[in-house]
Design an enzyme around this catalytic site. Structure first.
Site, PDB file in Angstrom:
ATOM      1  N   PHE A 212      83.911  86.841 -12.452  1.00  0.00           N
ATOM      2  CA  PHE A 212      83.178  86.984 -13.707  1.00  0.00           C
ATOM      3  C   PHE A 212      83.954  87.730 -14.789  1.00  0.00           C
ATOM      4  O   PHE A 212      83.464  87.883 -15.904  1.00  0.00           O
ATOM      5  CB  PHE A 212      81.803  87.627 -13.496  1.00  0.00           C
ATOM      6  CG  PHE A 212      81.777  88.896 -12.673  1.00  0.00           C
ATOM      7  CD1 PHE A 212      82.383  90.057 -13.111  1.00  0.00           C
ATOM      8  CD2 PHE A 212      81.108  88.912 -11.464  1.00  0.00           C
ATOM      9  CE1 PHE A 212      82.330  91.219 -12.368  1.00  0.00           C
ATOM     10  CE2 PHE A 212      81.045  90.072 -10.705  1.00  0.00           C
ATOM     11  CZ  PHE A 212      81.663  91.231 -11.154  1.00  0.00           C
TER      12      PHE A 212
ATOM     13  N   LYS B 204      73.215  87.721 -11.190  1.00  0.00           N
ATOM     14  CA  LYS B 204      73.718  88.815 -10.359  1.00  0.00           C
ATOM     15  C   LYS B 204      73.831  88.296  -8.934  1.00  0.00           C
ATOM     16  O   LYS B 204      72.840  87.971  -8.302  1.00  0.00           O
ATOM     17  CB  LYS B 204      72.790  90.025 -10.416  1.00  0.00           C
ATOM     18  CG  LYS B 204      73.346  91.235  -9.681  1.00  0.00           C
ATOM     19  CD  LYS B 204      72.407  92.419  -9.742  1.00  0.00           C
ATOM     20  CE  LYS B 204      73.066  93.640  -9.130  1.00  0.00           C
ATOM     21  NZ  LYS B 204      73.519  93.409  -7.730  1.00  0.00           N
TER      22      LYS B 204
ATOM     23  N   GLU C 261      74.608  86.615 -17.096  1.00  0.00           N
ATOM     24  CA  GLU C 261      75.089  85.960 -15.882  1.00  0.00           C
ATOM     25  C   GLU C 261      74.131  86.245 -14.723  1.00  0.00           C
ATOM     26  O   GLU C 261      73.399  87.241 -14.742  1.00  0.00           O
ATOM     27  CB  GLU C 261      76.477  86.478 -15.500  1.00  0.00           C
ATOM     28  CG  GLU C 261      77.530  86.310 -16.568  1.00  0.00           C
ATOM     29  CD  GLU C 261      78.816  87.048 -16.229  1.00  0.00           C
ATOM     30  OE1 GLU C 261      79.810  86.803 -16.922  1.00  0.00           O
ATOM     31  OE2 GLU C 261      78.816  87.869 -15.294  1.00  0.00           O
TER      32      GLU C 261
ATOM     33  N   ARG D 206      85.147  97.468  -3.856  1.00  0.00           N
ATOM     34  CA  ARG D 206      84.797  98.185  -5.091  1.00  0.00           C
ATOM     35  C   ARG D 206      85.396  99.588  -5.113  1.00  0.00           C
ATOM     36  O   ARG D 206      85.573 100.170  -6.179  1.00  0.00           O
ATOM     37  CB  ARG D 206      83.294  98.252  -5.269  1.00  0.00           C
ATOM     38  CG  ARG D 206      82.552  99.137  -4.308  1.00  0.00           C
ATOM     39  CD  ARG D 206      81.139  99.445  -4.757  1.00  0.00           C
ATOM     40  NE  ARG D 206      80.308  98.258  -4.843  1.00  0.00           N
ATOM     41  CZ  ARG D 206      79.759  97.841  -5.988  1.00  0.00           C
ATOM     42  NH1 ARG D 206      79.947  98.499  -7.117  1.00  0.00           N
ATOM     43  NH2 ARG D 206      78.991  96.774  -5.998  1.00  0.00           N
TER      44      ARG D 206
ATOM     45  N   LYS E   9      72.171  95.697 -15.810  1.00  0.00           N
ATOM     46  CA  LYS E   9      71.623  94.773 -14.817  1.00  0.00           C
ATOM     47  C   LYS E   9      70.105  94.881 -14.801  1.00  0.00           C
ATOM     48  O   LYS E   9      69.543  95.967 -14.905  1.00  0.00           O
ATOM     49  CB  LYS E   9      72.204  95.055 -13.432  1.00  0.00           C
ATOM     50  CG  LYS E   9      71.954  96.443 -12.893  1.00  0.00           C
ATOM     51  CD  LYS E   9      72.634  96.632 -11.538  1.00  0.00           C
ATOM     52  CE  LYS E   9      72.427  98.055 -11.004  1.00  0.00           C
ATOM     53  NZ  LYS E   9      73.107  98.264  -9.705  1.00  0.00           N
TER      54      LYS E   9
END
Length: 304
Positions: A122, A42, A40, A62, A199
């Site tokens: 996501f 970022k 996906e 978060r 990532k």
């Protein structure tokens, strides 16, 4: 039903969905290339958990702080999705007309134009009383799509591709995006930093003003850099020996007092400050809001 049991049932019914600590991807240098990964974009924004239950929608940062008032249009849109309860994991962004996130606009829009924000979902962790975290990522994505389709407007769906990680990364770089996130297609959702998600970030080269040099025993020298008149962070000086010696000579010749930029107070006596005029070419991670993992690739001076 006895009054005591009725009260117990009411109490159970009124318990709200709780914030779930997010899964954090590990950073890697190159994306995985096997076919058991999905990839996906970022998004450059604020990681957000969107929750709907019997008492309405909430948006959490978060770290679990309730930011529902800041994101009120997204919260209102979430309540219109076709489910009684859910928990979505995603990113709050400030999209440009072409859909690219603009992190620099986040604070302004959160304060004045929250209707110009968007939530890109996501993952889905909970739906209508069922905990979905043990399901494979690819199955959770299918459930998520069914909830948020057609995935346009203020609540969006994060598209993915399966396999071909290297080609996906090449496309991300060409589009000048921040990077990509890869997820094992069969992985469950677990809180914390895990290698089920990784990532890969893109690199950039940029010109920065050199403010000074900090040297510590056993470590590469650190160049303190500024951009547009503001302190931007440090970059390791990893120049070839000849170029490095030239830089040391220029630093010696251009010594100055501590500059007026807002440099952290931790930098004081152990920094050799220099006069304006030396520009460093720096390699750094794209999308960061201060220099990270940065290296000084070269330097130039005014008039040269």
């Amino acid at each position: 039903m006895s009054p005591v049991r009725s009260i117990a049932c009411m109490s159970e019914h009124r318990e709200r969905l709780k914030f779930i600590k997010p899964l954090e991807p590990i950073q890697v240098e190159t994306p995985p290339i096997s076919d058991d990964w999905l990839h996906e974009i970022k998004y450059d924004g604020y990681r957000t958990q969107l929750t709907v239950d019997w008492a309405g929608a909430r948006a959490f940062s978060r770290n679990g702080h309730d930011w529902s008032k800041r994101y009120w249009p997204i919260v209102a849109a979430a309540e219109k999705l076709p489910a009684k309860s859910f928990i979505l994991d995603g990113e709050m962004i400030a999209p440009e007309p072409d859909g690219r996130p603009n992190f620099q606009q986040m604070h302004s829009r959160m304060t004045w134009n929250a209707e110009q924000l968007a939530f890109v979902a996501f993952d889905i962790l909970h739906l209508d009383g069922e905990d979905l975290r043990s399901l494979p990522a690819i199955e959770r994505k299918a459930i998520l799509w069914d909830l948020v389709k057609p995935a346009k407007g203020i609540v969006q769906y994060s598209d993915h591709v399966e396999g071909n990680g290297a080609a996906f990364f090449e496309a991300v770089e060409k589009m000048s995006l921040e990077g990509m996130v890869s997820k094992r297609r069969e992985s469950p959702y677990r809180s914390g930093k895990l290698d089920a998600w990784v990532k890969t970030k893109c690199w950039e080269l940029g010109e920065f003003e050199l403010l000074g040099i900090r040297r510590e025993p056993g470590k590469p020298a650190a160049a303190l850099m500024a951009r547009n008149g503001r302190y931007a962070g440090t970059a390791a000086v990893t120049l070839p020996s000849g170029l490095r010696e030239r830089l040391w000579q220029r630093v010696k010749e251009a010594r100055a007092a501590k500059p007026s930029q807002r440099v952290p107070s931790a930098f004081a006596d152990d920094v050799e400050w220099v006069k304006p005029g030396i520009t460093g070419r720096v390699k750094f991670l794209r999308g960061e809001h201060a220099l990270r993992h940065a290296t000084m690739q070269g330097f130039s001076e005014e008039g040269t």
